[in-house]
Design an enzyme around this catalytic site. Structure first.
Site, PDB file in Angstrom:
ATOM      1  CB  SER A 322      -0.928   0.009   1.220  1.00 28.66           C
ATOM      2  OG  SER A 322      -1.700   1.193   1.259  1.00 28.66           O
ATOM      3  CD1 TRP A 325      -1.318   1.082  -6.144  1.00 32.14           C
ATOM      4  CD2 TRP A 325      -1.832   2.857  -4.891  1.00 32.14           C
ATOM      5  NE1 TRP A 325      -2.372   1.718  -6.744  1.00 32.14           N
ATOM      6  CE2 TRP A 325      -2.709   2.822  -5.996  1.00 32.14           C
ATOM      7  CE3 TRP A 325      -1.959   3.883  -3.960  1.00 32.14           C
ATOM      8  CZ2 TRP A 325      -3.702   3.774  -6.182  1.00 32.14           C
ATOM      9  CZ3 TRP A 325      -2.951   4.837  -4.150  1.00 32.14           C
ATOM     10  CH2 TRP A 325      -3.805   4.770  -5.254  1.00 32.14           C
ATOM     11  CG  HIS A 326      -0.150   5.827  -1.339  1.00 33.25           C
ATOM     12  ND1 HIS A 326      -0.531   4.647  -0.734  1.00 33.25           N
ATOM     13  CD2 HIS A 326      -1.253   6.627  -1.308  1.00 33.25           C
ATOM     14  CE1 HIS A 326      -1.797   4.731  -0.361  1.00 33.25           C
ATOM     15  NE2 HIS A 326      -2.266   5.919  -0.702  1.00 33.25           N
ATOM     16  N   GLY A 327       3.704   5.767  -4.049  1.00 34.00           N
ATOM     17  CA  GLY A 327       4.775   6.515  -4.694  1.00 34.00           C
ATOM     18  C   GLY A 327       6.127   5.841  -4.583  1.00 34.00           C
ATOM     19  CG  PHE A 482      -0.337   9.053  -5.046  1.00 36.44           C
ATOM     20  CD1 PHE A 482       1.032   9.241  -4.919  1.00 36.44           C
ATOM     21  CD2 PHE A 482      -1.174   9.670  -4.156  1.00 36.44           C
ATOM     22  CE1 PHE A 482       1.551  10.032  -3.912  1.00 36.44           C
ATOM     23  CE2 PHE A 482      -0.686  10.452  -3.122  1.00 36.44           C
ATOM     24  CZ  PHE A 482       0.688  10.638  -3.006  1.00 36.44           C
TER      25      PHE A 482
END
Length: 482
Positions: A322, A325-327, A482
């Site tokens: 997670s 996934w954001h960056g 994102f």
């Protein structure tokens, strides 16, 4: 095209009128028009990246058709992995290529070996993380035979690129959204009015709350070396409300816009800052992503069914992914690890599903116990958001070194063009509304419906005036990156 832009203010009414007055008679035409409008909406930013969406759409549609007739498990797995590798391959290249390259070079440099490798000037396609996961949900569900593959390429294309939620979600499941493209839509006045109310509240959260908080949060984080501890705490709190107002505001506008066209998207935020523990927070924050990771990663890994080691492993896996996934930054990975550490004690003591209902349900105010639990959870969340906002790990720790020092007790000094007391007041009013509407799909869904018309419309006009008052410039939504 931004939801809070003049371009969208012109685009939406035109699409709305053509959709209901020209394309209404034929379902195929309705769906084709949605695809066209969605491509215009996305291409407004950079038309070149339309090729990625189209290619991903074609690949997953063809994989679905092959899975329809293929019964041999080994070949079905090949088809599934074809979709996974194509979609995640695009995502990995555009989002993570330079990150992996730079860390690869740094790792060899640490051991005394110098490698010359040039990074690429890669533009991250807006929304790629969102529509990639949306198409993957289709392929995975078809592979697991939870969903019949569609033969209607137009409907499938519309599902992939549906413009209200294309760029920043919610990440819709094919099982929920795709069947809605099979049914002819008719205009429903009450649904459209409800959608407009949700759009209004979403714009309020974005323009009035998030963008005002952003002014102070950006100033404080960008000049953190000059700030004392108390100012940095305020900066973290401002960012906490910025990211919530910004992202949940986008979701409200997307869901409300979808309702204008006869579609129902799932709720993506449910007043997460009133959560009494971190587990409840993650059931209420970015719900579409949290449930995606739960269903397609956490449960396949074994969930919480195994022993202690498996529970720990799976929890760290879902939060690490997670965060990543954001960056492509270690700050996001650290943010994910920190949330895993928050979550584990609840899971290991079987208290992760303790708070499933709405806080203080049926009561005007929370109990003292609930209030303390909410404040503690909010404090942990603010702490974690510092890593999310910081430029790098060193920047985050330098901020904490000032926060956890005697400088925390100094009077905050923020040299910015606006008065922070104004936005603090607006946040307090905002929280009162959020508390009153905490049981509903969005905050003002039912607030004011039983009031006299003059009072109800006065509330709407005040919200509109505040939006126009603070809408001095277009600001992108945080989650576009994102």
């Amino acid at each position: 095209m931004l939801f809070n832009s003049l371009d969208f203010a012109i685009f939406l009414p035109i699409v709305f009128l053509l959709y209901w007055f020209v394309a209404q008679k034929n379902l195929k035409l309705q769906n084709a028009f949605i695809v066209l409008a969605s491509y215009v909406f996305y291409g407004w930013w950079d038309w070149r990246f339309l090729s990625l969406i189209i290619f991903s759409t074609v690949v997953d549609y063809l994989v679905g058709q092959k899975l329809r007739v293929e019964e041999k498990q080994s070949k079905r797995k090949v088809l599934l992995w074809t979709s996974v590798l194509v979609n995640l391959g695009f995502l990995g290249f555009f989002k993570y290529y330079n990150f992996f390259l730079e860390n690869f070079v740094d790792a060899f440099s640490f051991f005394g070996t110098k490698i010359n490798a040039n990074s690429l000037n890669i533009i991250l396609p807006v929304g790629i993380s969102f529509y990639t996961f949306q198409t993957l949900s289709y392929t995975i569900d078809v592979y697991k035979k939870k969903l019949k593959p569609t033969k209607d390429f137009t409907a499938f294309s519309a599902f992939v690129c549906f413009f209200p939620q294309l760029v920043a979600g919610p990440i819709e499941r094919a099982t929920n959204l795709l069947p809605q493209f099979y049914k002819k839509r008719t205009f429903e006045y009450h649904k459209a009015v409800d959608g407009m109310r949700q759009i209004l509240w979403g714009l309020f959260k974005k323009v009035v709350i998030a963008d005002n908080c952003a002014e102070f949060a950006n100033h404080i984080f960008n000049n953190s070396s000059e700030m004392n501890g108390s100012a940095l705490v305020l900066g973290a709190v401002f960012f906490t409300f910025q990211i919530y107002g910004d992202f949940s505001g986008y979701s409200d506008i997307a869901i409300g816009t979808s309702r204008l066209f006869g579609f129902n998207l799932k709720q993506n935020f449910a007043t997460p800052y009133f959560s009494r523990d971190i587990a409840e927070f993650w059931r209420r924050w970015h719900i579409s992503l949290s449930t995606w990771f739960r269903d397609y990663l956490y449960i396949p890994l074994g969930g919480s069914r195994g022993g202690t080691w498996m529970k720990v492993r799976n929890t760290f896996a879902i939060f690490l992914v997670s965060g990543f996934w954001h960056g492509a930054n270690w700050t996001f990975i650290f943010w994910g690890v920190l949330n895993a550490i928050y979550f584990l004690p609840l899971l290991l003591t079987n208290n992760n599903r303790k708070n499933l209902g709405v806080v203080a349900d049926g009561k005007l105010l929370p109990s003292f116990k609930d209030l303390i639990a909410m404040l503690a959870t909010f404090g942990l969340t603010v702490f974690a958001w510092v890593f999310f906002r910081a430029e790098n790990i060193y920047h985050a720790f330098s901020i904490f070194s000032k926060i956890f020092s005697e400088r925390l007790f100094e009077i905050p000094i923020i040299k910015s063009g606006s008065n922070p007391l104004i936005i603090i007041t607006l946040i307090c009013i905002f929280l009162c509304f959020e508390w009153a509407g905490r049981k509903d799909q969005y905050t003002i869904e039912k607030i004011g419906l039983k009031w006299k018309q003059i009072y109800r419309f006065s509330m709407y006009y005040i919200i509109i005036i505040l939006i126009f008052w603070f809408m001095d410039k277009e600001q992108e939504f945080i989650y576009f990156q994102f």
